[in-house]
Design a protein around this motif. Structure first.
Motif, PDB file in Angstrom:
ATOM      1  N   HIS A 473      58.832 -72.450   0.395  1.00  0.00           N
ATOM      2  CA  HIS A 473      60.186 -72.378   0.951  1.00  0.00           C
ATOM      3  C   HIS A 473      60.627 -73.656   1.684  1.00  0.00           C
ATOM      4  O   HIS A 473      61.703 -74.196   1.425  1.00  0.00           O
ATOM      5  CB  HIS A 473      60.209 -71.184   1.913  1.00  0.00           C
ATOM      6  CG  HIS A 473      61.553 -70.784   2.383  1.00  0.00           C
ATOM      7  ND1 HIS A 473      62.331 -69.872   1.704  1.00  0.00           N
ATOM      8  CD2 HIS A 473      62.268 -71.156   3.464  1.00  0.00           C
ATOM      9  CE1 HIS A 473      63.457 -69.699   2.359  1.00  0.00           C
ATOM     10  NE2 HIS A 473      63.454 -70.464   3.433  1.00  0.00           N
ATOM     11  N   HIS A 474      59.786 -74.134   2.598  1.00  0.00           N
ATOM     12  CA  HIS A 474      60.223 -75.263   3.437  1.00  0.00           C
ATOM     13  C   HIS A 474      60.146 -76.589   2.697  1.00  0.00           C
ATOM     14  O   HIS A 474      60.873 -77.530   3.016  1.00  0.00           O
ATOM     15  CB  HIS A 474      59.415 -75.275   4.739  1.00  0.00           C
ATOM     16  CG  HIS A 474      59.570 -73.980   5.485  1.00  0.00           C
ATOM     17  ND1 HIS A 474      58.681 -72.946   5.343  1.00  0.00           N
ATOM     18  CD2 HIS A 474      60.555 -73.538   6.297  1.00  0.00           C
ATOM     19  CE1 HIS A 474      59.101 -71.915   6.064  1.00  0.00           C
ATOM     20  NE2 HIS A 474      60.232 -72.245   6.650  1.00  0.00           N
ATOM     21  N   ASP A 496      63.574 -72.796  10.449  1.00  0.00           N
ATOM     22  CA  ASP A 496      64.411 -71.652  10.098  1.00  0.00           C
ATOM     23  C   ASP A 496      63.779 -70.360  10.589  1.00  0.00           C
ATOM     24  O   ASP A 496      62.876 -70.385  11.434  1.00  0.00           O
ATOM     25  CB  ASP A 496      64.678 -71.628   8.589  1.00  0.00           C
ATOM     26  CG  ASP A 496      63.418 -71.431   7.767  1.00  0.00           C
ATOM     27  OD1 ASP A 496      62.332 -71.275   8.352  1.00  0.00           O
ATOM     28  OD2 ASP A 496      63.524 -71.422   6.525  1.00  0.00           O
ATOM     29  N   THR A 498      62.506 -67.484   8.508  1.00  0.00           N
ATOM     30  CA  THR A 498      61.358 -66.987   7.772  1.00  0.00           C
ATOM     31  C   THR A 498      61.191 -67.714   6.455  1.00  0.00           C
ATOM     32  O   THR A 498      62.146 -67.892   5.711  1.00  0.00           O
ATOM     33  CB  THR A 498      61.544 -65.489   7.422  1.00  0.00           C
ATOM     34  OG1 THR A 498      61.708 -64.763   8.627  1.00  0.00           O
ATOM     35  CG2 THR A 498      60.344 -64.947   6.674  1.00  0.00           C
ATOM     36  N   GLY A 499      59.966 -68.112   6.181  1.00  0.00           N
ATOM     37  CA  GLY A 499      59.638 -68.635   4.862  1.00  0.00           C
ATOM     38  C   GLY A 499      58.160 -68.386   4.647  1.00  0.00           C
ATOM     39  O   GLY A 499      57.357 -68.484   5.580  1.00  0.00           O
ATOM     40  N   TRP A 507      56.012 -69.081   7.925  1.00  0.00           N
ATOM     41  CA  TRP A 507      56.338 -70.397   8.465  1.00  0.00           C
ATOM     42  C   TRP A 507      57.810 -70.458   8.890  1.00  0.00           C
ATOM     43  O   TRP A 507      58.602 -69.593   8.542  1.00  0.00           O
ATOM     44  CB  TRP A 507      56.100 -71.490   7.418  1.00  0.00           C
ATOM     45  CG  TRP A 507      54.666 -71.693   7.010  1.00  0.00           C
ATOM     46  CD1 TRP A 507      53.587 -70.922   7.349  1.00  0.00           C
ATOM     47  CD2 TRP A 507      54.161 -72.732   6.168  1.00  0.00           C
ATOM     48  NE1 TRP A 507      52.453 -71.421   6.773  1.00  0.00           N
ATOM     49  CE2 TRP A 507      52.764 -72.530   6.041  1.00  0.00           C
ATOM     50  CE3 TRP A 507      54.743 -73.819   5.509  1.00  0.00           C
ATOM     51  CZ2 TRP A 507      51.955 -73.379   5.277  1.00  0.00           C
ATOM     52  CZ3 TRP A 507      53.940 -74.658   4.744  1.00  0.00           C
ATOM     53  CH2 TRP A 507      52.561 -74.445   4.637  1.00  0.00           C
ATOM     54  N   GLY A 508      58.146 -71.534   9.591  1.00  0.00           N
ATOM     55  CA  GLY A 508      59.552 -71.696   9.988  1.00  0.00           C
ATOM     56  C   GLY A 508      59.740 -72.757  11.060  1.00  0.00           C
ATOM     57  O   GLY A 508      60.845 -72.999  11.524  1.00  0.00           O
ATOM     58  N   CYS A 573      52.851 -66.283  12.720  1.00  0.00           N
ATOM     59  CA  CYS A 573      54.141 -66.863  12.396  1.00  0.00           C
ATOM     60  C   CYS A 573      54.329 -68.167  13.165  1.00  0.00           C
ATOM     61  O   CYS A 573      53.837 -68.312  14.283  1.00  0.00           O
ATOM     62  CB  CYS A 573      55.166 -65.808  12.799  1.00  0.00           C
ATOM     63  SG  CYS A 573      56.838 -66.341  12.957  1.00  0.00           S
ATOM     64  N   SER A 575      57.606 -69.672  13.237  1.00  0.00           N
ATOM     65  CA  SER A 575      59.041 -69.846  13.033  1.00  0.00           C
ATOM     66  C   SER A 575      59.780 -70.269  14.306  1.00  0.00           C
ATOM     67  O   SER A 575      59.693 -69.613  15.339  1.00  0.00           O
ATOM     68  CB  SER A 575      59.618 -68.532  12.508  1.00  0.00           C
ATOM     69  OG  SER A 575      60.984 -68.442  12.808  1.00  0.00           O
ATOM     70  N   GLY A 683      67.003 -76.464   7.126  1.00  0.00           N
ATOM     71  CA  GLY A 683      66.722 -75.067   7.464  1.00  0.00           C
ATOM     72  C   GLY A 683      67.807 -74.498   8.366  1.00  0.00           C
ATOM     73  O   GLY A 683      68.564 -75.239   9.005  1.00  0.00           O
ATOM     74  N   ASP A 716      69.477 -71.182   3.644  1.00  0.00           N
ATOM     75  CA  ASP A 716      68.834 -70.766   2.400  1.00  0.00           C
ATOM     76  C   ASP A 716      69.721 -70.879   1.167  1.00  0.00           C
ATOM     77  O   ASP A 716      69.230 -70.820   0.040  1.00  0.00           O
ATOM     78  CB  ASP A 716      68.293 -69.336   2.538  1.00  0.00           C
ATOM     79  CG  ASP A 716      66.968 -69.336   3.294  1.00  0.00           C
ATOM     80  OD1 ASP A 716      66.567 -70.424   3.763  1.00  0.00           O
ATOM     81  OD2 ASP A 716      66.337 -68.267   3.418  1.00  0.00           O
TER      82      ASP A 716
END
Ligand code: ZN
Ligand code: ZN
Length: 734
Positions: A473-474, A496, A498-499, A507-508, A573, A575, A683, A716
């Motif tokens: 995602h990131h 961001d 959530t990823g 991650w985030g 997490c 994030s 993000g 996103d």
């Protein structure tokens, strides 16, 4: 004879009529026609002066990408003609929808004009394009207007070279065009002489009204009825956009910069988030607890018609949909909304298109939603192959890479709805048809195993016998930023909500050293438990509770025993979005998330008032193997300690500034180590004005160059762009 082929956005913008006029002016013989998505011209002499004159008279919305000139020995004429279109190569898109032009406004307001107060007035320079087109070339037969044959007078305008509607594909008049009808809540037509006047009166009277436009429907309500409207729509505090009469009106309600004025008035007419002026209850009702509100200006003739009769300054204009579902486009479905009145027309909507939403940061556009007025738009990258990308899960868009250009769909919605996924399939098919795509190399999707968009990706892979590629995602965020800035690598702070991480954690808050072919996770926020997983995204007190526990503080919750037990086995997490949620909760700004980004957006109000007077620990960075970890616990220790003794705004500001500073410190270390010139930020958290300005300040202090978004959405909605570019470079590696 000479053959000239013009590539670019040259259809649906009055290009052929301009070519015709220029050729006539120079006394040339030959012809012009649409061929596929391009324009083909044959002239007998003077290519140089012809092209010079053409460029001088180029229609406002045309964009020439390339011109090929060659010798020609085929058919010609004694004069100059516009020929029937032919079906050649299709490699450029139609233009986006364009707000009403000044010349059409003049027709519209001129008593006695054929189009006086006519709701579908348009010309070669303005009107619906993307929303009405079914296929290229952009001829009436390929648009929804084909169902409305031109009357004798419209046809004579269409055929007369001196007329400004010469060869305008979507024109009509009250005689031959679509028309509006006013309906009551049961779907029964209301017999009135002027439905627009009545509709305006109904809005002023506080009725909930639905209006059909070119690309979808809006629910409208008076500015003094927003509280009632929230109850009715069951939308507790998510912001509503407003439409206001004109720029002067907006100036009374909002602070505007020159560039914000320009964008509000631009042909795309997006919703722009503007800083509220004090003293307007309706602004607080429209976006409770936020410093900004979204506003747009009238763009279609029907809006001008309503304002012609409306007494108030504006109204709420929000996409008409059942929550979570795509915007309604069928008349019969609209009545399920249970509004009081409906003003609907009988022209089909081929491509649904929500309003675009953006905020301006210095001279940059941060797209929250890139849709009407901006799609389709090409982003050029240095890559071959055909790639489709289905994005992430929330704020969806999909993208297609064809001939080195990425085309992103309009805003699609959230992937939890089956209908949104269907919408994505339809929007993609439309692009594939516009460009005649038959072969696809790669289908890109997010790494998250639970995203519903995976099903779309796998179905497409099967259909095209294409390979699939899962992308973190990131990394996709970082690459979307690089594509936006036309570079191929750099260090990116991807922040961001959530990823899904490569390690299966959430991650985030990431610092990535990334390129098109890979990325390295250089650093990240320290891990904390997301108590109960996704539940903690809305119940933000859970994240705050975790930070209280981890720092030996107390946060009263009735379910604390349960939360403590859950905490031990919760997913970890990193994030930044969740950290902001927790800050927002601990400082009493926001207790729950009722819409995407709410706690962080409300915290922004506080951040704007904050001063750097609370001292935070100097460095939060720790080394963990080959990764840097930015430890957020000392920040929360300080926040809990100062709560009650310092101003909330100052605590919030100091906490956020400390984290951003440490993000940038890690990014600088990495940039120096690998000789990178750029440090970017992407993000959903990077929409935050205070966070971005802190980021920019710290990066500039280091002598490196900060990278910000401008064309690709920070959030996103931009993911599919990054995925497409990564997918293209992956083909080269195979
Ligand atoms: Zn016009
Ligand atoms: Zn007509």
């Amino acid at each position: 004879m000479h053959r000239i082929v013009v590539y670019g956005v040259v259809q649906g913008v009055g290009f052929r009529p301009t070519v015709y006029r220029v050729a006539k002016l120079l006394g040339l013989r030959g012809w012009v026609k649409n061929n596929g998505s391009n324009v083909e011209i044959v002239i007998d002499r003077d290519v140089e002066s012809f092209l010079a004159e053409l460029r001088k008279n180029l229609p406002v919305n045309a964009r020439i990408e390339r011109i090929d000139v060659s010798e020609y020995s085929g058919m010609s004429f004694d004069d100059f003609r516009i020929l029937e279109s032919s079906h050649g190569v299709k490699d450029f898109p139609p233009p986006p929808d364009l707000a009403m032009c000044d010349a059409c406004l003049a027709d519209f307001y001129e008593k006695g004009n054929r189009r006086y107060m006519y709701a579908f007035t348009n010309c070669t320079d303005c009107g619906a394009r993307f929303t009405v087109i079914k296929n290229m070339p952009f001829d009436r037969i390929n648009t929804t207007m084909f169902e409305f044959p031109m009357c004798r007078e419209c046809n004579s305008e269409y055929e007369h070279p001196a007329n400004r509607r010469f060869h305008a594909q979507t024109i009509s008049c009250p005689e031959c065009g679509p028309r509006y009808t006013l309906y009551d809540r049961n779907g029964t037509p209301v017999p009135v002489e002027n439905p627009f006047e009545k509709f305006a009166v109904l809005i002023d009277a506080g009725k909930i009204c639905v209006l059909k436009g070119y690309g979808g429907m809006h629910i409208l309500c008076a500015l003094d009825r927003i509280k009632y409207f929230r109850d009715w729509y069951r939308r507790k505090s998510k912001p509503f956009a407003l439409m206001m009469r004109n720029l002067e009106t907006v100036e009374r309600y909002a602070y505007l910069s020159e560039i914000e004025r320009e964008i509000l008035l631009s042909r795309a007419r997006p919703i722009v988030l503007l800083k509220k002026k004090a003293g307007f209850e309706c602004l607080e009702d429209a976006s409770p607890g936020l410093p900004n509100f979204g506003v747009m200006l009238p763009y279609a003739p029907v809006h001008h018609l309503i304002f012609q009769h409306l007494k108030s300054d504006g109204f709420v204009a929000t996409s008409a949909n059942v929550p979570g579902e795509p915007m309604i486009i069928e008349n019969r479905e609209a009545f399920a909304l249970n509004a009081d009145y409906y003003l609907l027309h009988n022209l089909k909507i081929h491509n649904r298109c929500d309003d675009s939403v953006l905020r301006v940061y210095s001279n940059r556009k941060f797209f929250i939603r890139k849709s009407r007025g901006f799609v389709p738009e090409a982003l050029t990258i240095d890559a071959k192959g055909t790639v489709i990308a289905v994005g992430a899960q929330e704020n969806l868009s999909a993208s297609v890479l064809i001939n080195g250009k990425i085309y992103t769909t309009q805003y699609l919605g959230d992937g939890l709805s089956y209908n949104v996924l269907q919408y994505m399939k339809g929007a993609l098919s439309h692009y594939l048809r516009l460009f005649n795509v038959e072969h696809v190399d790669t289908i890109c999707l997010d790494l998250h195993p639970g995203y519903t968009t995976r099903s779309v990706a796998f179905a497409l892979a099967k259909k095209f016998n294409a390979r699939t590629l899962e992308i973190q995602h990131h990394w996709a965020h970082a690459v979307s930023l690089f594509v936006d800035n036309s570079i191929s690598n750099g260090v990116c702070i991807a922040i961001d909500g959530t990823g899904y991480g490569s390690d299966g954690k959430i991650w985030g808050g990431e610092v990535l050293n990334a390129g098109m072919k890979g990325f390295q996770r250089v650093g990240h926020l320290s891990e904390f438990p997301l108590i109960g997983g996704e539940t903690a995204v809305n119940d933000i007190g859970r994240v705050a509770f975790a930070f209280a526990e981890l720092t030996g503080n107390n946060l009263k919750r009735e379910d604390d025993t349960l939360l403590r037990a859950l905490m031990k086995k919760s997913v970890m997490c990193t994030s930044f979005g969740r950290v902001l949620d927790a800050l927002s909760y601990v400082l009493g700004v926001c207790e729950e998330r009722t819409y995407d980004g709410e706690p962080a957006m409300k915290l922004e109000t506080l951040l704007m008032e904050g001063k750097p007077w609370v001292k935070m620990p100097d460095s939060l960075v720790e080394c963990n193997g080959d990764e840097y970890v930015i430890n957020v616990l000392p920040v929360f220790e300080k926040v809990f300690e100062c709560r009650g003794s310092e101003k909330r705004a100052d605590i919030a500001y100091a906490a956020v500034a400390a984290i951003v500073k440490n993000f940038v410190d890690v990014a600088i270390k990495s940039a120096n180590e690998y000789g990178m010139k750029y440090i970017g930020v992407s993000g959903g958290v990077s929409y935050n004005d205070v966070i971005v300005s802190l980021f920019e300040k710290y990066v500039k202090q280091s002598g490196l160059t900060p990278l910000l978004h401008d064309r690709v959405p920070n959030g996103d909605m931009g993911i599919s762009v990054g995925q497409c570019a990564i997918g293209a470079h992956d083909i080269e590696c195979v």
